[in-house]
Write a protein that holds these residues in place. Structure first.
Motif, mmCIF file in Angstrom:
data_model
loop_
_atom_site.group_PDB
_atom_site.id
_atom_site.type_symbol
_atom_site.label_atom_id
_atom_site.label_comp_id
_atom_site.label_asym_id
_atom_site.label_seq_id
_atom_site.Cartn_x
_atom_site.Cartn_y
_atom_site.Cartn_z
ATOM 1 N N VAL A 141 93.581 97.854 104.820
ATOM 2 C CA VAL A 141 94.064 96.517 105.170
ATOM 3 C C VAL A 141 95.562 96.449 104.922
ATOM 4 C CG1 VAL A 141 93.983 94.050 104.631
ATOM 5 C CG2 VAL A 141 91.855 95.405 104.652
ATOM 6 N N PHE A 142 96.289 96.060 105.955
ATOM 7 C CA PHE A 142 97.714 95.773 105.861
ATOM 8 C C PHE A 142 97.878 94.264 106.045
ATOM 9 C CE2 PHE A 142 97.468 100.160 106.905
ATOM 10 C CZ PHE A 142 98.624 100.773 106.460
ATOM 11 N N MET A 143 98.752 93.651 105.246
ATOM 12 C CA MET A 143 98.984 92.211 105.358
ATOM 13 C C MET A 143 100.466 91.920 105.480
ATOM 14 S SD MET A 143 96.429 90.264 102.665
ATOM 15 C CE MET A 143 97.048 88.631 103.159
ATOM 16 N N ALA A 144 100.784 90.948 106.317
ATOM 17 C CA ALA A 144 102.141 90.419 106.336
ATOM 18 C C ALA A 144 102.392 89.674 105.029
ATOM 19 C CB ALA A 144 102.323 89.477 107.523
ATOM 20 N N ARG A 145 103.600 89.737 104.555
ATOM 21 C CA ARG A 145 103.936 89.096 103.272
ATOM 22 C C ARG A 145 103.641 87.598 103.305
ATOM 23 N NH1 ARG A 145 106.328 91.455 99.378
ATOM 24 N NH2 ARG A 145 107.042 93.146 100.726
ATOM 25 N N THR A 146 103.694 86.988 104.486
ATOM 26 C CA THR A 146 103.489 85.544 104.619
ATOM 27 C C THR A 146 102.033 85.178 104.907
ATOM 28 O OG1 THR A 146 104.123 85.796 106.947
ATOM 29 C CG2 THR A 146 105.844 85.096 105.398
ATOM 30 N N ALA A 147 101.159 86.169 105.035
ATOM 31 C CA ALA A 147 99.757 85.896 105.370
ATOM 32 C C ALA A 147 99.017 85.344 104.163
ATOM 33 C CB ALA A 147 99.082 87.159 105.881
ATOM 34 N N ARG A 148 97.955 84.579 104.444
ATOM 35 C CA ARG A 148 97.117 84.019 103.383
ATOM 36 C C ARG A 148 95.658 84.106 103.815
ATOM 37 N NH1 ARG A 148 98.506 78.132 101.875
ATOM 38 N NH2 ARG A 148 98.446 77.851 104.142
ATOM 39 N N LEU A 149 94.777 84.144 102.806
ATOM 40 C CA LEU A 149 93.349 84.255 103.052
ATOM 41 C C LEU A 149 92.601 83.154 102.313
ATOM 42 C CD1 LEU A 149 93.049 88.101 102.385
ATOM 43 C CD2 LEU A 149 93.180 87.008 104.637
ATOM 44 N N LYS A 150 91.484 82.735 102.896
ATOM 45 C CA LYS A 150 90.639 81.742 102.229
ATOM 46 C C LYS A 150 89.202 81.906 102.711
ATOM 47 C CE LYS A 150 91.762 77.226 101.816
ATOM 48 N NZ LYS A 150 91.839 75.758 102.115
ATOM 49 N N CYS A 151 88.279 81.825 101.761
ATOM 50 C CA CYS A 151 86.847 81.772 102.069
ATOM 51 C C CYS A 151 86.380 80.351 101.764
ATOM 52 C CB CYS A 151 86.081 82.791 101.236
ATOM 53 S SG CYS A 151 86.447 84.499 101.657
ATOM 54 N N PRO A 152 86.324 79.466 102.769
ATOM 55 C CA PRO A 152 86.111 78.038 102.516
ATOM 56 C C PRO A 152 84.641 77.616 102.478
ATOM 57 C CG PRO A 152 86.541 78.358 104.830
ATOM 58 C CD PRO A 152 86.557 79.734 104.195
ATOM 59 N N PHE A 153 83.759 78.535 102.119
ATOM 60 C CA PHE A 153 82.325 78.267 102.262
ATOM 61 C C PHE A 153 81.858 77.127 101.376
ATOM 62 C CE2 PHE A 153 82.935 82.948 102.863
ATOM 63 C CZ PHE A 153 83.009 82.876 104.245
ATOM 64 N N THR A 154 82.279 77.109 100.109
ATOM 65 C CA THR A 154 81.820 76.033 99.230
ATOM 66 C C THR A 154 82.398 74.691 99.663
ATOM 67 O OG1 THR A 154 83.587 76.578 97.653
ATOM 68 C CG2 THR A 154 81.407 77.532 97.253
ATOM 69 N N ALA A 155 83.610 74.679 100.208
ATOM 70 C CA ALA A 155 84.193 73.432 100.698
ATOM 71 C C ALA A 155 83.435 72.898 101.909
ATOM 72 C CB ALA A 155 85.659 73.648 101.063
ATOM 73 N N LEU A 156 82.734 73.784 102.603
ATOM 74 C CA LEU A 156 81.947 73.387 103.772
ATOM 75 C C LEU A 156 80.469 73.209 103.439
ATOM 76 C CD1 LEU A 156 83.545 75.786 106.410
ATOM 77 C CD2 LEU A 156 83.756 73.294 106.367
ATOM 78 N N GLY A 157 80.118 73.344 102.162
ATOM 79 C CA GLY A 157 78.727 73.225 101.782
ATOM 80 C C GLY A 157 77.881 74.377 102.276
ATOM 81 N N LEU A 158 78.489 75.561 102.386
ATOM 82 C CA LEU A 158 77.808 76.735 102.919
ATOM 83 C C LEU A 158 77.793 77.869 101.891
ATOM 84 C CD1 LEU A 158 79.199 76.704 106.575
ATOM 85 C CD2 LEU A 158 76.913 76.027 105.808
ATOM 86 N N ALA A 159 77.271 79.007 102.303
ATOM 87 C CA ALA A 159 77.148 80.188 101.451
ATOM 88 C C ALA A 159 78.011 81.308 102.017
ATOM 89 C CB ALA A 159 75.678 80.615 101.381
#
Length: 248
Positions: free
Chosen positions: A118-136
């Motif tokens: 995995v290569f990422m741009a310095r300005t990139a961001r990640l999020k796993c929003p499952f709990t915020a959506l009431g999901l798994a």
């Protein structure tokens, strides 16, 4: 929805739905699955790079389609869909490199568990929003993320629904290299071409032997996660969260 570029044994697949931040609707799930199947079958392709167009890597599953699926109306499953793409990625036999050019939400983050590099741009961001959506969790992330970044880092990513920036991702081991945004693809391709310069048979052997001990765990995690999704999708908490997100 997918741009394809072949160069020196490296195929670059670019998610190309920039007006929706490359969010995965059923059509994009299908197109991505088909693109990986085609790359796997093409003997001129040794390595695949996955990246996104515009300012996003991928904003995850299209929430309007997810809302339609949750309500039970107005949703038409694709030929492959999410489940089919997971099967294709689990069985993908060639090195996969993700070049995260911008925001990666949901599947735009969890798909990194299937990447070899995995290569990422310095300005990139990640999020796993499952709990915020009431999901798994999804995409076997409940299994792949702890193995990749450790249990506590994975727990924070999956439980908190908080953003992870590129430096955090690198420190955790989720990203192998960080580049300036303008250098990301060139740096990724440079490393991909190093891999493409060795015999394809050897690449396949390395990938096969590295993946073999993990396949049962991936498939079991996908099954558990799908069962949780069936339970939570359309429940009151999820219905409220989807309504709030799609109204923005």
């Amino acid at each position: 929805m997918i741009r394809v570029d072949d160069r020196n044994g490296v195929r670059t697949l670019t998610l190309d739905r920039p007006e929706a931040l490359n969010a995965f609707n059923e059509a994009l799930y299908d197109a991505t699955a088909e693109a990986f199947l085609a790359a796997a079958a093409d003997d001129t392709v040794s390595v695949v790079i996955l990246t996104g167009s515009g300012r996003a890597f991928s904003a995850g599953t299209d929430l309007h389609e997810l809302q339609a699926r949750a309500s039970g109306s107005g949703f038409t499953p694709g030929r492959y869909g999410f489940t089919g793409l997971m099967e294709v990625l689990t069985d993908f036999s060639k090195p996969l490199i993700c070049a995260v050019n911008g925001v990666g939400l949901g599947i735009g983050a969890t798909i990194l568990g299937f990447a070899d590099l995995v290569f990422m741009a310095r300005t990139a961001r990640l999020k796993c929003p499952f709990t915020a959506l009431g999901l798994a969790p999804e995409a076997a992330s409940s299994y792949l993320l702890p193995a990749l970044v450790g249990r506590q880092n994975a727990a924070w990513i999956l439980l908190s629904s908080e953003w992870i920036d590129a430096s955090q991702a690198h420190a955790m081991g989720l990203a192998w290299r960080i580049s300036e945004p303008t250098d990301l693809l060139a740096e990724t391709r440079r490393h991909a071409e190093v891999l493409a310069g060795v015999p394809l048979s050897s690449l396949l052997a390395v990938k096969r032997t590295m993946m073999a001990p993990r396949l049962a765990g991936i498939r079991a995690a996908l099954e558990r996660e799908d069962a949780c999704l069936d339970e939570l999708l359309g429940a009151p908490e999820n219905t409220r969260a989807l309504a709030e997100f799609t109204a923005r």
